[in-house]
Design an enzyme around this catalytic site. Structure first.
Site, short mmCIF file in Angstrom:
data_model
loop_
_atom_site.label_atom_id
_atom_site.label_comp_id
_atom_site.label_asym_id
_atom_site.label_seq_id
_atom_site.Cartn_x
_atom_site.Cartn_y
_atom_site.Cartn_z
CB CYS A 2 2.34 61.57 35.17
SG CYS A 2 3.99 60.83 36.08
CE LYS A 581 -5.82 67.93 45.87
NZ LYS A 581 -6.47 68.91 47.03
C1 BG6 Z 1 -0.79 63.97 48.99
C2 BG6 Z 1 -1.61 65.10 48.47
O1 BG6 Z 1 0.41 63.59 47.44
O2 BG6 Z 1 -1.73 62.82 49.12
C3 BG6 Z 1 -1.84 65.39 50.08
O3 BG6 Z 1 -0.24 66.20 48.89
C4 BG6 Z 1 -2.90 64.75 50.11
O4 BG6 Z 1 -2.46 66.98 50.18
C5 BG6 Z 1 -2.07 62.90 49.99
O5 BG6 Z 1 -3.71 64.42 51.78
C6 BG6 Z 1 -3.76 61.97 50.22
O6 BG6 Z 1 -4.47 61.63 48.92
P1 BG6 Z 1 -5.57 61.80 48.53
O7 BG6 Z 1 -6.35 61.83 47.65
O8 BG6 Z 1 -5.92 60.24 49.49
O9 BG6 Z 1 -6.57 63.12 49.53
#
Ligand code: BG6
Length: 586
Positions: A2, A581
């Site tokens: 969140c 994200k």
């Molecule tokens: C997911 C995102 O929730 O987390 C992906 O939607 C991302 O796009 C993945 O690759 C890992 O997140 P991060 O910040 O470690 O690259």
């Protein structure tokens, strides 16, 4: 995962300041939102849905806010944060998972507390209330947080206007404006970077108390501390679509630029890490989601170009490896946010056993970059679309450069990356590209199932293409390593089955073309992404020959295809449903 935001000690309309912050944070979750302000009493407004552009007025110059990705409790107004104390003495918002919430709720029910929501957060609220019967609120909050298990970061607005925040797992940063005494609190720096000059990144088990313009710090163990402010690395960063209809398309078009940014990776640091890798007993590459595919591709490059027997790990699936980490091992973690809880847990565990941690992150001041023994920054600029595109390209380009450096071929890698960046720029500015991709998207956006085939350097690329199409178009895509086709997936091939074939001019090209013959023999319809045409392609997207970096190029057409399919299916391209994200909860 969140988003949390707070504004204290200034003269701005708190509702405006917090709403603006939440609008920058909603990539972290957009199931519901809530804002509370203080002007002598507390005022709260919270609703299901994404953070709005405007909302009803809330009076006051102090406020907190929250944008939710539901973990415990369905998406309802009641379950939206912030949550209020029974006696109205404070409101509280939370990012994380209280792993012992049920046990706490049983104890609190016996103490006479009722629960009005399905959230784990309410266990924190009632626990603070119980403690506040004997302690001032900041102490009540500190004692409550000591009883929580899991990764939990919270922010509290008291009925006297005091704001209390505790960082324990999920990220929390404190920003200081140009005007002395004005403070912003948030889950990330980007959300307040236009207003602050200096940032203090809070560490786990740190609590801050803001009373007007005064800030004090205390750890959960009760030791006082002063937040350490540093110059804000992205002060004044403005994020806009630069004329593109969506952030996703804009960020895909930055692929060439991020590859050039990788070429500027500090040579000495790369050389030092290459030496550490050569001496390691074992090298692991770990990530989640798209970063998981990137980690696997980096492991591939280390095996092929660095002659290192690297192993890929998926963040949430590494528990069986934990006992094997030793101080002679190296763990490499690519991550856009640097806050992915699954991966962080493994890195913290491995580091405690003496392993060397190497991270490649895009967010300055993130937990992973601060934890790392060797931290590399992608310098790729903010990536706003929830679906990672340019950062994935950046992670692969960096992994390729690292592997070639390990193999003693850094200069050759720089030359290959220079050509790759040029090839990406010309591909993305070529008018026929958009037409061919759109024609393919028209074909595929009507299908509910489609398949991708690839091999060797493209094995992770078809997996990432699958992830993008699922995330963006909500279509069931299935990436099949070409060698696997005849062992199971071929049973699904029938007349008209859509198949995307990703081909590179390398030693495995004929294997992939054989797989295409096999699916064609059963009536499949094949869209080829390849440097040269084939009579077995029903439609074809010509790609430049990029040799060792061909796979990095190949992911961009797949990202564009997923983008066009998402647009054609009327989906929310930059904020697809149900995902976020940054996954700062397990
Ligand atoms: C997911 C995102 O929730 O987390 C992906 O939607 C991302 O796009 C993945 O690759 C890992 O997140 P991060 O910040 O470690 O690259």
């Amino acid at each position: 995962m969140c988003g949390i935001f707070g504004y204290v000690g200034g003269e701005r309309d708190a509702r405006d300041a917090v709403l603006e912050g939440l609008q920058q944070l909603d990539y972290r979750g957009y199931d519901s939102w809530g804002i509370a302000t203080y002007d002598g009493t507390l005022h709260t407004d919270k609703k299901v849905g994404a953070v709005p552009r405007t909302m009803a007025r809330l009076p006051g110059h102090t406020g907190i806010g929250h944008t939710r990705w539901a973990t415990h409790g369905s998406v309802t107004d009641v379950n939206a944060h912030p949550h209020a104390a029974s006696d109205g003495s404070f409101v509280l918002a939370h990012n994380g998972i209280v792993e012992n919430a049920d046990e706490l709720k049983r104890t609190l029910s016996r103490a006479g507390y009722a629960f009005n929501t399905q959230t784990d957060t309410e266990a924190i609220v009632r626990l603070v209330e119980l403690n506040a019967k004997k302690h001032p609120l900041p102490e009540a909050v500190r004692l409550a947080c000591r009883e929580l298990t899991g990764r939990n970061t919270i922010i509290v607005l008291a009925k006297n206007g005091t704001v209390i925040a505790v960082k324990n797992g999920s990220p929390l940063v404190l920003g200081r404006g140009a005007e002395r005494g004005v403070h912003y609190i948030s889950s990330d720096v980007l959300s307040f970077s236009a207003h602050v000059r200096e940032v203090a990144v809070l560490e786990n088990e740190q609590m801050i108390v803001l009373e007007g313009t005064r800030v004090s710090g205390k750890t959960l163990q009760g030791r006082t501390f002063t937040p350490r402010f540093e110059k804000n690395a992205i002060v004044g960063a403005k994020v806009s679509k630069d004329g593109f209809p969506h952030f996703m398309l804009k960020e895909i078009h930055e692929s060439g630029a991020v590859v050039r940014a990788v070429m500027k990776s500090p040579q000495k640091q790369l050389g030092d890490v290459a030496q550490v890798i050569r001496r390691a007993r074992h090298v692991y590459c770990i990530g989640s989601g798209t970063a998981g595919a990137a980690a696997a591709q980096i492991a591939y490059y280390l095996r092929v170009y660095g002659r290192i027997n690297a192993t890929e790990l998926i963040g949430a699936e590494a528990s069986d490896r934990l006992p094997f980490f030793t101080k002679r091992d190296v763990i490499i973690a690519p991550s856009q946010s640097g806050e992915t809880a699954d991966v962080l847990e493994v890195l913290e565990y491995a580091q405690a056993r003496g392993a060397t941690i190497v991270t490649y992150v895009n967010m300055p001041g993130s937990s992973m970059s601060r934890l790392a023994d060797h931290s590399f920054m992608a310098q790729a600029g903010p990536e706003i679309c929830v679906m990672s595109t340019k950062i994935f390209v950046s992670q692969l380009a960096w992994g390729y450069l690292l592997a070639k450096t390990v193999g003693g071929k850094r200069k050759a890698a720089l030359s290959a990356l220079r050509s790759l960046a040029r090839a990406l720029d010309s591909f993305l500015t070529d008018a026929s590209t958009r037409r061919r991709i759109r024609d393919a998207a028209m074909l595929f956006s009507k299908s509910n199932h489609l398949f991708l085939i690839g091999k060797g350097q493209n094995k992770q690329i078809i997996k990432e293409g699958m992830v993008k199409i699922i995330e963006g178009a909500y279509v069931h895509a299935h990436g099949i390593p070409a060698g696997d086709l005849k062992h199971y997936a071929i049973t699904l091939m029938e007349k008209g089955t859509p198949v995307i074939a990703v081909v590179s001019k390398d030693s495995l090209q004929s294997d992939v073309l054989n797989a295409i013959h096999e699916v064609k023999a059963r009536g499949a319809r094949v869209f080829g992404i390849a440097p040269s045409p084939s009579p077995h392609f029903d439609s074809y997207l010509p790609t430049p020959e990029c040799g060792e970096t061909s796979a990095i190029f190949n992911v961009v057409p797949l990202q564009l295809l997923a983008y066009e399919m998402a647009v054609m299916r009327g989906n929310n391209v930059d904020k697809p449903r149900n995902i976020a994200k940054s996954v700062t909860v397990k």
